[in-house]
Design a protein around this motif. Structure first.
Motif, short mmCIF file in Angstrom:
data_model
loop_
_atom_site.label_atom_id
_atom_site.label_comp_id
_atom_site.label_asym_id
_atom_site.label_seq_id
_atom_site.Cartn_x
_atom_site.Cartn_y
_atom_site.Cartn_z
N ASP A 243 0.84 -1.21 0.00
CA ASP A 243 0.00 0.00 0.00
C ASP A 243 0.87 1.26 0.00
OD1 ASP A 243 -2.29 -1.47 -0.04
OD2 ASP A 243 -2.72 -1.27 2.11
N ARG A 244 1.95 1.24 0.76
CA ARG A 244 2.81 2.42 0.84
C ARG A 244 3.60 2.61 -0.46
NH1 ARG A 244 3.19 4.69 5.89
NH2 ARG A 244 2.05 3.56 7.50
N VAL A 245 3.98 1.52 -1.09
CA VAL A 245 4.64 1.64 -2.40
C VAL A 245 3.68 2.23 -3.42
CG1 VAL A 245 5.62 0.32 -4.32
CG2 VAL A 245 6.31 -0.21 -1.98
N ARG A 246 2.44 1.79 -3.39
CA ARG A 246 1.43 2.34 -4.30
C ARG A 246 1.25 3.84 -4.08
NH1 ARG A 246 -2.40 -1.74 -6.28
NH2 ARG A 246 -2.10 -3.74 -5.21
N GLU A 247 1.20 4.24 -2.80
CA GLU A 247 1.00 5.65 -2.48
C GLU A 247 2.11 6.52 -3.06
OE1 GLU A 247 0.72 5.95 1.72
OE2 GLU A 247 -1.07 4.69 1.88
N VAL A 248 3.34 6.04 -2.96
CA VAL A 248 4.48 6.83 -3.44
C VAL A 248 4.50 6.88 -4.96
CG1 VAL A 248 7.00 6.94 -3.57
CG2 VAL A 248 5.89 6.39 -1.40
N LEU A 249 4.28 5.75 -5.61
CA LEU A 249 4.40 5.70 -7.07
C LEU A 249 3.20 6.31 -7.79
CD1 LEU A 249 5.92 2.13 -7.51
CD2 LEU A 249 7.10 4.33 -7.44
N GLY A 250 2.06 6.37 -7.10
CA GLY A 250 0.89 7.01 -7.68
C GLY A 250 0.21 6.15 -8.73
N PRO A 251 -0.71 6.74 -9.50
CA PRO A 251 -1.44 5.98 -10.52
C PRO A 251 -0.49 5.33 -11.52
CG PRO A 251 -2.41 8.15 -10.20
CD PRO A 251 -1.11 8.15 -9.47
N PRO A 252 -0.69 4.07 -11.86
CA PRO A 252 0.21 3.40 -12.80
C PRO A 252 0.20 4.03 -14.19
CG PRO A 252 -1.70 2.03 -12.33
CD PRO A 252 -1.74 3.16 -11.36
N GLU A 253 -0.88 4.72 -14.53
CA GLU A 253 -0.94 5.34 -15.85
C GLU A 253 0.09 6.45 -16.01
OE1 GLU A 253 -3.52 5.32 -13.71
OE2 GLU A 253 -4.59 3.53 -14.45
N ARG A 254 0.52 7.01 -14.87
CA ARG A 254 1.42 8.17 -14.92
C ARG A 254 2.83 7.77 -15.35
NH1 ARG A 254 1.67 11.25 -9.46
NH2 ARG A 254 3.17 9.61 -8.95
N THR A 255 3.36 6.71 -14.75
CA THR A 255 4.73 6.30 -15.07
C THR A 255 4.81 4.88 -15.63
OG1 THR A 255 5.04 5.58 -12.78
CG2 THR A 255 5.77 7.81 -13.34
N ARG A 256 3.62 4.28 -15.88
CA ARG A 256 3.57 2.93 -16.44
C ARG A 256 4.29 1.92 -15.55
NH1 ARG A 256 -0.55 3.51 -19.92
NH2 ARG A 256 -0.23 5.31 -21.27
N TRP A 257 4.10 2.04 -14.25
CA TRP A 257 4.78 1.12 -13.36
C TRP A 257 3.94 -0.12 -13.13
CZ3 TRP A 257 2.82 -0.58 -8.71
CH2 TRP A 257 1.78 0.19 -8.14
N ARG A 258 4.63 -1.23 -12.96
CA ARG A 258 4.01 -2.49 -12.56
C ARG A 258 4.94 -3.15 -11.54
NH1 ARG A 258 -0.45 -3.98 -15.55
NH2 ARG A 258 -0.48 -5.95 -14.41
N ALA A 259 4.37 -3.98 -10.69
CA ALA A 259 5.16 -4.60 -9.63
C ALA A 259 4.82 -6.06 -9.49
CB ALA A 259 4.93 -3.87 -8.30
N GLY A 260 5.78 -6.80 -8.96
CA GLY A 260 5.56 -8.19 -8.59
C GLY A 260 6.05 -8.39 -7.17
N VAL A 261 5.34 -9.17 -6.39
CA VAL A 261 5.76 -9.43 -5.01
C VAL A 261 5.84 -10.94 -4.80
CG1 VAL A 261 3.38 -9.30 -4.13
CG2 VAL A 261 5.31 -9.00 -2.56
N GLY A 262 6.96 -11.37 -4.21
CA GLY A 262 7.15 -12.80 -3.96
C GLY A 262 6.55 -13.23 -2.63
#
Length: 403
Positions: A243-262
């Motif tokens: 949740d905190r990573v999402r808050e910092v990176l913001g909407p994925p449309e802005r920087t086209r970020w995607r994440a994976g968590v193990g």
């Protein structure tokens, strides 16, 4: 221009003795130490005596003596002394020494000597403070570079899993980790590569420092990706960090970020395993798409099972769904329809809503799937095999990657 000499006495000697009062200098150093928050007065070295003699002799501090204060600054930085406290020590010592200087004590006899003494003290203090600051900053830059190098080496060793375990366990606390407990890894990629020292990296680190989870965290970069290694004693800790990573990176449309968590795992081996899972989850998340930019390896276990033998998974897809290529528009529309139909529990109305189609159009496509493949997806006994094939197709990016 050289600094004027102080006024001379009757015999032409400087006004005041050339030998400082040792006890008085010790008192000045102790009081200055108190002003600087109890900093070791030994850091002054011979500063007080040097200023005393410079005033009596009417000269500047020698280059060799100034160089010694540069060394003092370097040593203070290495010892973790705050630069503000170090400078406070020297400045306090200078103004406390002032009233005890011979020209000041004899100002009534030779008032002009006070002006000259002031010039000498200010110049000497300025030279000393400049040397202290220079030495301190040089040492701090060297320490930062060394720490960055150590941190990078630790991150590489930790994620590669090739370093000796006892060494990793000893080094981990210096980087904020206690590897005795379970940890998970989150890997983030964006349109632009993440680099050490960039704003997003620092922002994620600051945000996680305020976390209420039972989590220590290491934020770093690896191959252009943002990597977060964090303690994961339970699912709540994983959720909070994400949740905190999402808050910092913001909407994925802005920087086209995607994440994976193990998945969380114990010890250094758990970190390596979670890192590999996070990378695979990120790759699968890219293929599967969807609205959530975070792909969780726990939710993708079925895909890992299907892809464990890629040749078998490919054979399953081609055998079950390959004939759909012969349909109008190719296999993609039928694959989308099957996915929506199966995800809605075999409800054609719900599938139509998800696809923004009419119920009649969905029913027609399902009938065409039966005609082309010989498999009726509306029959309960056929759904398991079809669903496995659809999941494998998405994981393989079929039919786009089909040869």
């Amino acid at each position: 221009m050289s600094t004027p000499r102080p006024a001379a006495g009757p015999a032409g000697a400087p006004a005041g003795g050339g030998h400082p009062d040792t006890d008085r200098l010790r008192t000045v150093a102790r009081d200055a130490s108190s002003d600087a928050g109890g900093l070791d007065p030994g850091l002054l070295e011979d500063f007080l005596e040097a200023v005393w003699r410079a005033v009596v002799e009417g000269r500047r501090l020698s280059p060799a003596r100034i160089a010694r204060y540069r060394v003092v600054g370097e040593g203070a930085a290495t010892a973790g002394v705050a630069l503000r406290a170090l400078l406070d020590l020297y400045l306090s010592a200078a103004w406390r020494l002032w009233r005890h200087l011979p020209p000041v004590a004899r100002a009534g006899e030779h008032p002009e000597g006070v002006v000259t003494a002031g010039e000498v003290v200010l110049r000497a203090t300025d030279d000393a403070v400049a040397a202290l600051t220079e030495g301190y900053q040089i040492a701090r830059r060297q320490l930062v570079r060394r720490e960055e190098s150590d941190r990078r080496e630790f991150v590489d060793d930790l994620l590669a899993g090739t370093a000796d375990l006892p060494g990793l366990l000893r080094r981990a606390p210096r980087h904020g980790l206690d590897l005795t407990g379970p940890h998970a890894v989150c890997v983030v990629r964006a349109e632009s590569a993440f680099n050490d020292g960039t704003a997003p990296l620092a922002a994620v680190e600051r945000r996680l420092q305020g976390s209420q989870a039972d989590a220590d965290a290491l934020v770093a970069t690896k191959d252009g990706a943002l990597v977060v290694v964090f303690a994961a004693p339970d699912r709540a800790a994983v959720t909070e960090v994400l949740d905190r990573v999402r808050e910092v990176l913001g909407p994925p449309e802005r920087t086209r970020w995607r994440a994976g968590v193990g998945r969380p795992g114990p010890g250094a081996a758990g970190v390596v395993g979670s890192y590999e899972q996070a990378r695979r989850a990120l790759e699968l998340g890219d293929r599967l798409g969807g609205g959530d930019p975070v792909a969780d390896a726990t939710d993708l276990l079925v895909f890992e099972v299907l892809l464990r033998d890629r040749a078998v998974a490919t054979d399953l897809v081609e055998t079950t769904l390959g004939p759909l290529r012969e349909g109008r528009g190719g296999a993609a529309p039928f694959l989308d329809t099957l996915e929506a139909y199966l995800a809605s529990g075999g409800n054609t109305t719900e599938a139509a809503r998800r696809l923004h189609l009419s119920v009649r159009a969905v029913t027609y496509r399902l009938a065409r799937v039966r005609d082309l493949t010989g498999i009726d997806p509306t029959r309960p006994e056929a759904r398991f095999g079809v669903q496995a094939a659809v999941l494998a197709a998405r994981a393989l990016a079929w039919p786009e990657d089909a040869t």
